[in-house]
Each structure stands twice: as C-alpha cells, then as structure tokens.
Design an enzyme around this catalytic site. Structure first.
Site, PDB file in Angstrom:
ATOM      1  N   CYS A 127      20.566  93.767 104.990  1.00 23.85           N
ATOM      2  CA  CYS A 127      19.953  92.845 105.954  1.00 23.85           C
ATOM      3  C   CYS A 127      20.997  92.453 106.995  1.00 23.85           C
ATOM      4  O   CYS A 127      22.134  92.148 106.634  1.00 23.85           O
ATOM      5  CB  CYS A 127      19.447  91.610 105.209  1.00 23.85           C
ATOM      6  SG  CYS A 127      18.695  90.369 106.275  1.00 23.85           S
ATOM      7  N   LEU A 128      20.613  92.473 108.254  1.00 19.63           N
ATOM      8  CA  LEU A 128      21.552  92.110 109.323  1.00 19.63           C
ATOM      9  C   LEU A 128      22.017  90.659 109.187  1.00 19.63           C
ATOM     10  O   LEU A 128      23.066  90.300 109.708  1.00 19.63           O
ATOM     11  CB  LEU A 128      20.912  92.333 110.697  1.00 19.63           C
ATOM     12  CG  LEU A 128      20.629  93.802 111.073  1.00 19.63           C
ATOM     13  CD1 LEU A 128      19.852  93.880 112.378  1.00 19.63           C
ATOM     14  CD2 LEU A 128      21.923  94.609 111.183  1.00 19.63           C
ATOM     15  N   HIS A 137      10.203  93.388 103.401  1.00 17.00           N
ATOM     16  CA  HIS A 137      11.482  92.693 103.614  1.00 17.00           C
ATOM     17  C   HIS A 137      11.372  91.713 104.797  1.00 17.00           C
ATOM     18  O   HIS A 137      11.800  90.565 104.704  1.00 17.00           O
ATOM     19  CB  HIS A 137      12.579  93.743 103.861  1.00 17.00           C
ATOM     20  CG  HIS A 137      13.927  93.175 104.185  1.00 17.00           C
ATOM     21  ND1 HIS A 137      15.019  93.311 103.357  1.00 17.00           N
ATOM     22  CD2 HIS A 137      14.360  92.484 105.277  1.00 17.00           C
ATOM     23  CE1 HIS A 137      16.062  92.704 103.915  1.00 17.00           C
ATOM     24  NE2 HIS A 137      15.696  92.203 105.093  1.00 17.00           N
ATOM     25  N   GLU A 138      10.771  92.178 105.888  1.00 16.52           N
ATOM     26  CA  GLU A 138      10.681  91.333 107.096  1.00 16.52           C
ATOM     27  C   GLU A 138       9.694  90.183 106.915  1.00 16.52           C
ATOM     28  O   GLU A 138       9.933  89.073 107.390  1.00 16.52           O
ATOM     29  CB  GLU A 138      10.290  92.176 108.320  1.00 16.52           C
ATOM     30  CG  GLU A 138      11.239  93.337 108.651  1.00 16.52           C
ATOM     31  CD  GLU A 138      12.700  92.951 108.727  1.00 16.52           C
ATOM     32  OE1 GLU A 138      13.011  91.783 109.033  1.00 16.52           O
ATOM     33  OE2 GLU A 138      13.560  93.818 108.482  1.00 16.52           O
ATOM     34  N   GLN A 146      15.489  85.451 112.161  1.00 18.30           N
ATOM     35  CA  GLN A 146      16.858  85.984 112.215  1.00 18.30           C
ATOM     36  C   GLN A 146      17.510  85.792 113.585  1.00 18.30           C
ATOM     37  O   GLN A 146      18.719  85.926 113.723  1.00 18.30           O
ATOM     38  CB  GLN A 146      16.862  87.479 111.869  1.00 18.30           C
ATOM     39  CG  GLN A 146      16.493  87.755 110.423  1.00 18.30           C
ATOM     40  CD  GLN A 146      16.570  89.244 110.143  1.00 18.30           C
ATOM     41  OE1 GLN A 146      15.632  89.983 110.393  1.00 18.30           O
ATOM     42  NE2 GLN A 146      17.722  89.686 109.644  1.00 18.30           N
ATOM     43  N   GLY A 190      14.405  96.904 111.133  1.00 17.57           N
ATOM     44  CA  GLY A 190      13.440  95.822 111.326  1.00 17.57           C
ATOM     45  C   GLY A 190      14.165  94.521 111.594  1.00 17.57           C
ATOM     46  O   GLY A 190      15.353  94.394 111.260  1.00 17.57           O
ATOM     47  N   HIS A 216      11.196  87.271 105.287  1.00 13.74           N
ATOM     48  CA  HIS A 216      11.962  86.400 106.201  1.00 13.74           C
ATOM     49  C   HIS A 216      11.082  85.293 106.769  1.00 13.74           C
ATOM     50  O   HIS A 216      11.528  84.161 106.955  1.00 13.74           O
ATOM     51  CB  HIS A 216      12.535  87.206 107.374  1.00 13.74           C
ATOM     52  CG  HIS A 216      13.838  87.896 107.070  1.00 13.74           C
ATOM     53  ND1 HIS A 216      14.983  87.211 106.733  1.00 13.74           N
ATOM     54  CD2 HIS A 216      14.183  89.201 107.094  1.00 13.74           C
ATOM     55  CE1 HIS A 216      15.975  88.076 106.547  1.00 13.74           C
ATOM     56  NE2 HIS A 216      15.517  89.301 106.747  1.00 13.74           N
TER      57      HIS A 216
HETATM   58 CO    CO Z   1      16.604  91.045 106.613  1.00 17.30          CO
END
Ligand code: CO
Length: 176
Positions: free
Chosen positions: A93-94, A135-136, A51, A46, A139
């Site tokens: 997480c990226l 999670h997304e 991000q 995701g 953000h």
């Molecule tokens: Co993340």
C-alpha cells in the site's frame, strides 16, 4: 493536474469512515484527475481518496496495469454486496511503504458503484481487479491491509509501523 501528497500510516484520516460523494461536480472531476496522476507517478495500481487526505467514497484503479486495453477508471461510492471463494495474495500500500504481506480475501466480488457520469453500475469481478477493489474499498471504511493479517505478523511489523507513524507525524506538522 496536480500531484498530491499520499498520507501515510499513523495519519488519522486513514482511519475515518469516508463520506459518500453526493454530487459529481468539477471538484470531484479534478480530484479524480489528480488522484490518477498521483497513482501513476507513485507507481500504484489503485488509490483511494482518503490516501490523499480527502475522506470521500472514491477510488481510482489503473486498469492499464490489469487489462491490455484498460485505462485509469474511477469508482464512486463503491459498495461490495456479495462475495465468493477465498484467495491469498501478497499486498502492499502506498500509505504503508515498504511493507508487503499475504492477505486472505474473497476471490470474486459483486459491487455497485457510480461512474464519473453518475450512472449506477453493477459488476461481478474476479482476479487482480477484485483484489485491488477490495483493498481500495477497505480504505473508504478506514481499514488497512495490515488489519487483515494475523496478530503475530502485525506484532513483527511493530517497529516499522512505528517508524512510518513518527515520520508521518513530522510531515503533518510541517504541512500544518
Ligand atoms: Co492501500
């Protein structure tokens, strides 16, 4: 399509509350395509718009990694309005590279969002998709998964987080 740079921990954009998408125009369509490419190239399940330095209420999730017949899907202006149960699962997480921690979250969520056609959808979701969506959507609200671990565990990550921040500060200077 364009592969975008994923910003990292320490970049203030990750801490902003994203604004709503009020018109699904060509710019948003392109952003979704670019985000899907970026997610796939960088190996994420995701990705949220903040991000890639776009402070917008928009996330993409690669359903092909969750369901047999799934494909990358966009969620516009997603809001969770009910949740049930509790489950613990390891997350990464990226934007917070090389850190993985167990996070406790609700098991089942009910959310409302718009699809790319602008239609309002309401869904009750469980399992991995529920986890990734939570999670997304965090953000979008400027929240990171490491905010949801204990203070002690976060303290143990202090050095790693500082290193990621310093690296990101350098990249930000180069990009500017
Ligand atoms: Co993340």
């Amino acid at each position: 399509m364009e592969k975008l740079r994923i910003i990292k921990y320490g970049n203030p954009i990750l801490r902003m509350k994203a604004r709503k998408v009020d018109k699904i125009d060509h710019r948003i369509q392109k952003l979704v395509d670019d985000m899907i490419l970026t997610m796939q190239v960088d190996g994420g399940i995701g990705l949220a718009a903040p991000q890639v330095a776009e402070s917008l209420a928009l996330v993409v999730i690669d359903h092909s990694l969750i369901f047999e017949d799934g494909e990358p899907t966009a969620y516009i202006n997603p809001v969770i309005f009910a949740s049930e149960g509790e489950t613990v699962l390891e997350e990464g997480c990226l934007s917070v590279p090389e850190i993985r921690e167990e996070v406790k979250r609700p098991e089942i969520i009910t959310l409302r969002y718009q699809n790319l056609e602008g239609e309002i959808r309401e869904e009750r979701v469980d399992g991995l998709l529920s986890r990734v969506l939570q999670h997304e959507i965090d953000h979008i609200n400027g929240v990171l998964f490491i905010d949801r671990i204990s203070a002690l565990k976060k303290q143990l990550l202090k050095k790693e987080l500082k290193a990621i921040t310093e690296e990101e500060m350098m990249v930000m200077k180069e990009v500017a």
